[in-house]
Write a protein that holds these residues in place. Sequence first.
Motif, PDB file in Angstrom:
ATOM      1  N   THR A   1     -96.467  47.288  30.013  1.00 22.83           N
ATOM      2  CA  THR A   1     -95.521  47.759  30.873  1.00 22.83           C
ATOM      3  C   THR A   1     -94.015  47.069  30.810  1.00 22.83           C
ATOM      4  OG1 THR A   1     -96.440  45.921  32.178  1.00 22.83           O
ATOM      5  CG2 THR A   1     -97.409  47.742  32.658  1.00 22.83           C
ATOM      6  N   GLY A   2     -93.860  46.286  29.799  1.00 23.19           N
ATOM      7  CA  GLY A   2     -92.784  45.599  29.817  1.00 23.19           C
ATOM      8  C   GLY A   2     -92.184  44.686  30.766  1.00 23.19           C
ATOM      9  N   VAL A   3     -93.259  44.190  31.803  1.00 24.57           N
ATOM     10  CA  VAL A   3     -93.075  43.431  32.928  1.00 24.57           C
ATOM     11  C   VAL A   3     -93.134  41.959  32.434  1.00 24.57           C
ATOM     12  CG1 VAL A   3     -93.842  42.755  35.060  1.00 24.57           C
ATOM     13  CG2 VAL A   3     -93.816  45.166  34.727  1.00 24.57           C
ATOM     14  N   LEU A   4     -91.995  41.169  33.168  1.00 20.40           N
ATOM     15  CA  LEU A   4     -91.936  39.631  32.837  1.00 20.40           C
ATOM     16  C   LEU A   4     -92.405  38.957  33.913  1.00 20.40           C
ATOM     17  CD1 LEU A   4     -90.971  37.112  31.112  1.00 20.40           C
ATOM     18  CD2 LEU A   4     -88.455  37.721  32.159  1.00 20.40           C
ATOM     19  N   SER A   5     -93.271  38.233  33.971  1.00 17.68           N
ATOM     20  CA  SER A   5     -94.007  37.266  35.076  1.00 17.68           C
ATOM     21  C   SER A   5     -92.964  36.026  35.010  1.00 17.68           C
ATOM     22  CB  SER A   5     -95.307  36.830  34.781  1.00 17.68           C
ATOM     23  OG  SER A   5     -96.156  37.650  34.826  1.00 17.68           O
ATOM     24  N   ASP A   6     -93.072  35.375  36.203  1.00 20.64           N
ATOM     25  CA  ASP A   6     -92.108  34.259  36.461  1.00 20.64           C
ATOM     26  C   ASP A   6     -92.924  33.324  36.318  1.00 20.64           C
ATOM     27  OD1 ASP A   6     -90.635  32.229  37.494  1.00 20.64           O
ATOM     28  OD2 ASP A   6     -89.862  33.325  39.321  1.00 20.64           O
ATOM     29  N   ALA A   7     -93.056  32.556  34.939  1.00 22.79           N
ATOM     30  CA  ALA A   7     -93.867  31.356  34.662  1.00 22.79           C
ATOM     31  C   ALA A   7     -93.575  30.197  35.147  1.00 22.79           C
ATOM     32  CB  ALA A   7     -93.551  31.262  33.023  1.00 22.79           C
ATOM     33  N   GLN A   8     -92.275  29.762  35.439  1.00 26.66           N
ATOM     34  CA  GLN A   8     -92.138  28.596  36.171  1.00 26.66           C
ATOM     35  C   GLN A   8     -92.654  28.764  37.716  1.00 26.66           C
ATOM     36  OE1 GLN A   8     -87.758  27.692  36.118  1.00 26.66           O
ATOM     37  NE2 GLN A   8     -88.080  25.714  37.037  1.00 26.66           N
ATOM     38  N   ALA A   9     -92.382  29.709  38.240  1.00 26.44           N
ATOM     39  CA  ALA A   9     -92.795  29.834  39.695  1.00 26.44           C
ATOM     40  C   ALA A   9     -94.281  29.769  39.719  1.00 26.44           C
ATOM     41  CB  ALA A   9     -92.119  31.021  40.429  1.00 26.44           C
ATOM     42  N   ILE A  10     -95.066  30.426  38.829  1.00 23.45           N
ATOM     43  CA  ILE A  10     -96.336  30.330  38.821  1.00 23.45           C
ATOM     44  C   ILE A  10     -97.061  29.123  38.535  1.00 23.45           C
ATOM     45  CG2 ILE A  10     -98.620  31.288  37.796  1.00 23.45           C
ATOM     46  CD1 ILE A  10     -97.165  34.132  37.336  1.00 23.45           C
ATOM     47  N   ALA A  11     -96.356  28.598  37.516  1.00 23.98           N
ATOM     48  CA  ALA A  11     -97.088  27.066  37.370  1.00 23.98           C
ATOM     49  C   ALA A  11     -96.595  26.233  38.535  1.00 23.98           C
ATOM     50  CB  ALA A  11     -96.075  26.506  36.058  1.00 23.98           C
ATOM     51  N   ALA A  12     -95.680  26.145  39.058  1.00 23.98           N
ATOM     52  CA  ALA A  12     -95.227  25.450  40.449  1.00 23.98           C
ATOM     53  C   ALA A  12     -96.270  25.875  41.523  1.00 23.98           C
ATOM     54  CB  ALA A  12     -93.669  25.504  40.710  1.00 23.98           C
ATOM     55  N   LEU A  13     -96.513  26.892  41.574  1.00 26.56           N
ATOM     56  CA  LEU A  13     -97.396  27.256  42.647  1.00 26.56           C
ATOM     57  C   LEU A  13     -98.786  26.676  42.534  1.00 26.56           C
ATOM     58  CD1 LEU A  13     -98.333  28.874  45.180  1.00 26.56           C
ATOM     59  CD2 LEU A  13     -98.657  31.065  43.518  1.00 26.56           C
TER      60      LEU A  13
ATOM     61  N   ALA B   1     -91.086  49.066  34.761  1.00 23.64           N
ATOM     62  CA  ALA B   1     -90.883  48.174  35.611  1.00 23.64           C
ATOM     63  C   ALA B   1     -90.207  48.404  36.845  1.00 23.64           C
ATOM     64  CB  ALA B   1     -89.881  46.636  35.063  1.00 23.64           C
ATOM     65  N   THR B   2     -91.076  48.267  37.924  1.00 26.74           N
ATOM     66  CA  THR B   2     -90.549  48.851  39.247  1.00 26.74           C
ATOM     67  C   THR B   2     -89.156  48.224  39.714  1.00 26.74           C
ATOM     68  OG1 THR B   2     -92.306  47.768  40.448  1.00 26.74           O
ATOM     69  CG2 THR B   2     -92.884  49.897  39.782  1.00 26.74           C
ATOM     70  N   ASP B   3     -89.266  46.809  39.693  1.00 26.79           N
ATOM     71  CA  ASP B   3     -87.946  46.068  39.892  1.00 26.79           C
ATOM     72  C   ASP B   3     -87.328  45.939  38.543  1.00 26.79           C
ATOM     73  OD1 ASP B   3     -86.195  44.158  40.516  1.00 26.79           O
ATOM     74  OD2 ASP B   3     -87.514  42.567  41.414  1.00 26.79           O
ATOM     75  N   PRO B   4     -86.180  46.434  38.348  1.00 26.13           N
ATOM     76  CA  PRO B   4     -85.450  46.335  37.071  1.00 26.13           C
ATOM     77  C   PRO B   4     -85.216  44.871  36.723  1.00 26.13           C
ATOM     78  CG  PRO B   4     -84.472  48.179  38.391  1.00 26.13           C
ATOM     79  CD  PRO B   4     -85.511  47.391  39.332  1.00 26.13           C
ATOM     80  N   THR B   5     -85.162  43.885  37.733  1.00 27.19           N
ATOM     81  CA  THR B   5     -84.945  42.377  37.494  1.00 27.19           C
ATOM     82  C   THR B   5     -86.208  41.748  36.747  1.00 27.19           C
ATOM     83  OG1 THR B   5     -85.531  41.657  39.504  1.00 27.19           O
ATOM     84  CG2 THR B   5     -83.081  42.275  39.294  1.00 27.19           C
ATOM     85  N   THR B   6     -87.310  42.558  36.803  1.00 28.74           N
ATOM     86  CA  THR B   6     -88.504  41.657  36.157  1.00 28.74           C
ATOM     87  C   THR B   6     -88.743  42.290  34.795  1.00 28.74           C
ATOM     88  OG1 THR B   6     -89.945  43.462  37.325  1.00 28.74           O
ATOM     89  CG2 THR B   6     -89.599  41.554  38.546  1.00 28.74           C
ATOM     90  N   GLY B   7     -87.858  43.095  34.014  1.00 26.32           N
ATOM     91  CA  GLY B   7     -88.067  43.515  32.754  1.00 26.32           C
ATOM     92  C   GLY B   7     -87.970  42.762  31.834  1.00 26.32           C
ATOM     93  N   ALA B   8     -88.686  42.659  30.856  1.00 34.28           N
ATOM     94  CA  ALA B   8     -88.598  41.897  29.859  1.00 34.28           C
ATOM     95  C   ALA B   8     -87.560  41.619  29.015  1.00 34.28           C
ATOM     96  CB  ALA B   8     -89.953  41.865  28.926  1.00 34.28           C
ATOM     97  N   ASN B   9     -87.185  40.565  28.271  1.00 34.55           N
ATOM     98  CA  ASN B   9     -86.036  40.671  27.563  1.00 34.55           C
ATOM     99  C   ASN B   9     -86.204  40.972  25.925  1.00 34.55           C
ATOM    100  OD1 ASN B   9     -83.983  39.681  29.634  1.00 34.55           O
ATOM    101  ND2 ASN B   9     -85.502  37.972  29.793  1.00 34.55           N
TER     102      ASN B   9
END
Length: 363
Positions: free
Chosen positions: A148-160, A304-312
């Motif tokens: 999907t080309g979706v980038l997860s927020d690794a830092q936020a998930i780990a902190a959670l 990616a439905t939110d363009p800001t979550t697209g992978a780099n």
Amino acid sequence: MSNNFKQEDHKTLLIPGPVEVSDAVLYANAHPSMSHVSPVFAPVFGNCIRALRKVLYTEKGQPFIISGSGTLGWDLVAANLLEAGQAALVVNSGYFGDSFADCLETYGAKVTQVTAPVGARPSLDDIEAALKKDKFALLTFTHVDTSTGVLSDAQAIAALVQRVSPSTLVILDGVCSVASEEIQMDKWGIDVVVGASQKGLSTPPGLSVTVVSQKALAVLENRKTPVASYFANYKRWLPIMQSYEAGTPGYFATPPVNLIYAFEESLRTITEGPISLEERFKIHKDVSAKFKAAALELGFKQVATDPTTGANGMTAVYVPSDIAPAALIGALGARNIIIAGGLHKDIKTKYVRFGHMGHSITA
């Protein structure tokens, strides 16, 4: 062959892995046959182990470099860090979340999945709610889902996870993100990073690359049942990695010697070359933004439905309704550019995927 080696002309490979590799890496891969227990080879392997720590910003993480694909990393996690009947939480953002869950269940885990619509990623609120419903031995997420080309927020998930369930191990599937997306393993509290050689690490396919925290190794040491695999067994591989890092050959199974030479060359460029790691990640972001903007102008909307979550390091885009994906792939192929078709089962015939990572954009 000589130091002036130059790979033959070929179609440009712009899929999300394998990616283009440098002349220097291919030349290193053509190293004459060498014994895997040669005292000359041992430092090469050791250099790879040390360089991987730099790529992932970890001081004490333990790298495992083993013959295999990125998928072997899933087996290593499932066989070593879970025991049958334990609970695992999979944060699913696409095809590879489905597959990781399947792997965990193969080893007897009780898997709960947090899902999202195609092109989206599960919310932190949904992940938190799931974490509070059971005692999970580990949580997995795909940092970049190649489908999907979706980038997860690794830092936020780990902190959670550290806030809600600190005993739960955090497993980052980084096959499509290592060396193209920033991963601060120690600072963020990531326990395992699963990777492979053929994407951001810009080496030919064939190496399963995993880095494991000391916290995860302690879980391994304290497990009550034997590791449920012979080959995919951290305990068998750990002394081999430690031996090679110390400059002394070790043996459990034969490593792909030539690929290790190639890997060393690529890691040297990544960690010691003229482009710093920080600059490398910025280049990936800049190229990604330009590519996505140009694609949108041509009528190609991100999956990616939110363009800001697209992978780099890659982009997945829907093809306009009047263009068949196969026709686009064929037309670009005729122009010596290779791209990838769809992978996610729900939209497979509606989109295409481009890779822009590693050597392809930093050369």
